[in-house]
Design an enzyme around this catalytic site. Structure first.
Site, short mmCIF file in Angstrom:
data_model
loop_
_atom_site.label_atom_id
_atom_site.label_comp_id
_atom_site.label_asym_id
_atom_site.label_seq_id
_atom_site.Cartn_x
_atom_site.Cartn_y
_atom_site.Cartn_z
N GLU A 1 54.71 69.79 17.73
CA GLU A 1 54.81 71.15 17.19
C GLU A 1 54.47 71.12 15.70
O GLU A 1 54.72 70.13 15.01
CB GLU A 1 56.22 71.71 17.37
CG GLU A 1 56.57 72.06 18.79
CD GLU A 1 56.03 73.41 19.25
OE1 GLU A 1 55.34 74.11 18.45
OE2 GLU A 1 56.30 73.76 20.41
N HIS B 1 47.84 73.58 23.11
CA HIS B 1 48.71 74.12 24.16
C HIS B 1 47.94 75.11 25.03
O HIS B 1 48.12 75.16 26.25
CB HIS B 1 49.92 74.78 23.50
CG HIS B 1 51.00 75.16 24.46
ND1 HIS B 1 52.14 75.80 24.03
CD2 HIS B 1 51.16 75.00 25.79
CE1 HIS B 1 52.93 76.02 25.08
NE2 HIS B 1 52.36 75.55 26.15
N ASP C 1 48.64 79.03 21.34
CA ASP C 1 48.61 78.10 20.21
C ASP C 1 47.82 76.84 20.55
O ASP C 1 47.74 76.47 21.71
CB ASP C 1 50.05 77.75 19.77
CG ASP C 1 50.88 77.12 20.88
OD1 ASP C 1 51.01 77.74 21.95
OD2 ASP C 1 51.39 76.01 20.67
#
Length: 195
Positions: free
Chosen positions: A126, A168, A178
């Site tokens: 992330e 993603h 994203d």
């Protein structure tokens, strides 16, 4: 191997706070056989938000999946620690200083891709920020993330290609967008290749 280093605090560009400035404890370093892992900080996700495994023995690790949090580092960290959320990632990189938190051990399966097969075969990273706000995609974030991705690729013999380092939004069946069109893949892959 992991070893404790002194705690650190840092000033960040922008308004976002990271785990570094929250003073969450000691940093650790990890080493890999080729590209070195950057300094990371262990911040365990709730055990309710990932699956314990024995990777790569249990499942081969074949992909790195790039995400954008759509949250600040602090808020995403709280989500990963909340047992009711049923979501996690292996790592998160802060926008302001490239600080890296590790939430799930690489041997375990983080719930990040929205596709069980890809969860079992990938490491999820992330990145603090929002897909439509490229000012969050800082030089230091790209650099530290690329260093991490290169080390992961070397550890698991993952080719450093866009076929294996994916967004993603490229996971089959993904409902997320994203890292989005403002993520600079050309720059990122050039950095990954440089380590």
């Amino acid at each position: 191997m992991e070893r404790a280093l002194p705690s650190r605090r840092g000033l960040l560009r922008g308004a976002a706070l990271t785990a570094a400035t929250a003073g969450l404890g000691a940093l650790t370093t990890r080493t890999a056989s080729a590209a070195s892992y950057p300094t990371t900080h262990w911040i365990p996700a709730s055990p309710s938000n990932y699956t314990v495994s024995t990777r790569p023995a249990g499942y081969p690790v074949e992909y790195v999946v790039i995400h954008i949090t759509q949250e600040t580092f602090q808020d995403a960290m709280r989500i990963f620690k909340d047992p009711a959320r049923k979501v996690s990632a292996h790592y998160m990189v802060a926008s302001g200083d490239g600080y890296i938190g590790q939430f799930v051990r690489e041997k375990d399966i983080a719930w990040h891709a929205g596709n069980w097969s890809y969860n079992t075969r990938s490491i999820g990273i992330e990145h603090e920020g929002w897909v439509d706000r490229p000012e969050w995609f800082t030089d230091v974030m790209y650099l530290r993330s690329a260093m991490l991705t290169a080390a992961i690729c070397d550890r698991y013999a993952i080719p450093r290609t866009r076929a294996r380092i994916i967004g993603h939004d490229e996971v089959p069946g993904a409902t997320h967008t994203d890292p989005g069109p403002l993520w600079d893949w050309t720059r990122y892959m050039r950095l990954v290749s440089g380590f």
